[in-house]
Write a protein that holds these residues in place. Structure first.
Motif, PDB file in Angstrom:
ATOM      1  N   ASN A   1      41.602  41.441  26.869  1.00 60.11           N
ATOM      2  CA  ASN A   1      42.391  42.627  27.172  1.00 60.11           C
ATOM      3  C   ASN A   1      41.997  43.166  28.538  1.00 60.11           C
ATOM      4  OD1 ASN A   1      42.749  45.725  27.156  1.00 60.11           O
ATOM      5  ND2 ASN A   1      44.044  45.027  25.487  1.00 60.11           N
TER       6      ASN A   1
ATOM      7  N   GLU B   1      45.767  48.930  29.512  1.00 57.90           N
ATOM      8  CA  GLU B   1      46.882  49.457  28.731  1.00 57.90           C
ATOM      9  C   GLU B   1      47.873  50.103  29.677  1.00 57.90           C
ATOM     10  OE1 GLU B   1      45.516  52.151  25.759  1.00 57.90           O
ATOM     11  OE2 GLU B   1      44.575  50.583  24.527  1.00 57.90           O
TER      12      GLU B   1
ATOM     13  N   ARG C   1      49.248  46.746  25.353  1.00 58.71           N
ATOM     14  CA  ARG C   1      48.017  46.162  25.876  1.00 58.71           C
ATOM     15  C   ARG C   1      48.334  44.849  26.583  1.00 58.71           C
ATOM     16  NH1 ARG C   1      46.447  48.309  20.810  1.00 58.71           N
ATOM     17  NH2 ARG C   1      44.940  50.008  21.057  1.00 58.71           N
ATOM     18  N   TRP C   2      47.734  44.660  27.737  1.00 54.45           N
ATOM     19  CA  TRP C   2      48.017  43.495  28.584  1.00 54.45           C
ATOM     20  C   TRP C   2      46.773  42.627  28.706  1.00 54.45           C
ATOM     21  CZ3 TRP C   2      53.021  42.771  29.746  1.00 54.45           C
ATOM     22  CH2 TRP C   2      53.863  43.874  29.584  1.00 54.45           C
TER      23      TRP C   2
ATOM     24  N   GLU D   1      50.006  41.751  24.614  1.00 50.28           N
ATOM     25  CA  GLU D   1      49.122  41.335  23.528  1.00 50.28           C
ATOM     26  C   GLU D   1      49.898  40.653  22.407  1.00 50.28           C
ATOM     27  OE1 GLU D   1      45.503  43.450  21.124  1.00 50.28           O
ATOM     28  OE2 GLU D   1      47.402  44.546  21.216  1.00 50.28           O
TER      29      GLU D   1
END
Length: 246
Positions: free
Chosen positions: A25, A28, A47-48, A78
């Motif tokens: 992660n 965000e 979330r990226w 995500e």
């Protein structure tokens, strides 16, 4: 024998560790929600995950995501999405800047260009056509006003063909330093794109219909804000139309 086993285990742990690190992660940015949420269901942050950019490529400040454009690559959402509506505002900070968002994406970059397969929602700065002449000829101006196309191994049928790509039928994007608003409706292999308040482009029969969202870093500084994903009900889908889960 003992040394061989130890070396083998070390290499396995290194490979697994590198993969986990690459898929961690990263930040965000944006929100997602259901079309008809339950009483206790709230908006959730997007979330990226890191794919093949760097920790310094992206920065979130005051709810604005800045991408410096290098290295070329993507970050991915995500979770995967099938049917949804995406709203996002974006602006380029350099003349001729290049970027975009991939939908229904496999998030697996190809070696030759570091970009994945999926439908790309193009985001170009207006001066791009002046900077990329071919034999003295400028590309069509519609190229910079929200093209849609299957990238990599992904294919789709264009509503307004320019080769295999679909061009916008009206030029509505604003230039460097000005915010543009895209609304992208993705349902059962069909995508419709609204640029600054009007639907002007579309594709259909996408070969991939459930996958990740990917934000693209492609050589120029760009900012994003007010990214929202409205999840819709799922439709009928074939296994081969779903990308591999990462």
């Amino acid at each position: 024998m003992h040394k061989s086993i130890s070396l083998f285990l070390f290499l396995i742990c290194h490979v697994i560790g590198s993969y986990v690190l690459a898929q961690r992660n990263l930040f965000e940015f944006g929100e997602r929600r259901r079309l008809f949420p339950s009483a206790d269901e709230k908006k959730a942050p997007l979330r990226w995950m890191q794919v093949n950019t760097s920790d310094t490529t992206w920065a979130v400040k005051n709810e604005v995501l800045t991408c410096i454009g290098l290295p070329i690559g993507v970050v991915r959402s995500e979770k995967m999405y099938q049917n949804f509506i995406m709203r996002v505002e974006w602006r380029h900070l350099e003349a001729g800047g290049n970027s975009g968002i991939f939908v229904w994406c496999d998030a697996q970059p190809e070696a030759h260009n570091r970009l994945p397969s999926g439908v790309e929602v193009q985001m170009l700065e207006l001066d791009w056509v002046n900077q990329h002449r071919v034999n003295g000829e400028k590309p069509p101006i519609a190229y910079v006003h929200g093209e849609l196309f299957g990238a990599g191994q992904s294919t789709a049928v264009p509503d307004n063909p320019r080769g295999v790509r679909s061009r916008a039928i009206e030029n509505r994007c604003l230039g460097k330093g000005e915010w543009n608003t895209y609304v992208v409706v993705c349902v059962d292999g069909t995508i419709k794109l609204s640029v600054n308040g009007k639907f002007v482009n579309g594709i259909r029969e996408s070969s991939q219909r459930k996958g990740y969202l990917c934000l693209e870093s492609e050589g120029a500084k760009i900012e994003f804000r007010n990214l929202e994903i409205l999840e819709l009900d799922e439709g009928y889908i074939l296994p081969e139309q779903v990308v591999d889960r990462l």
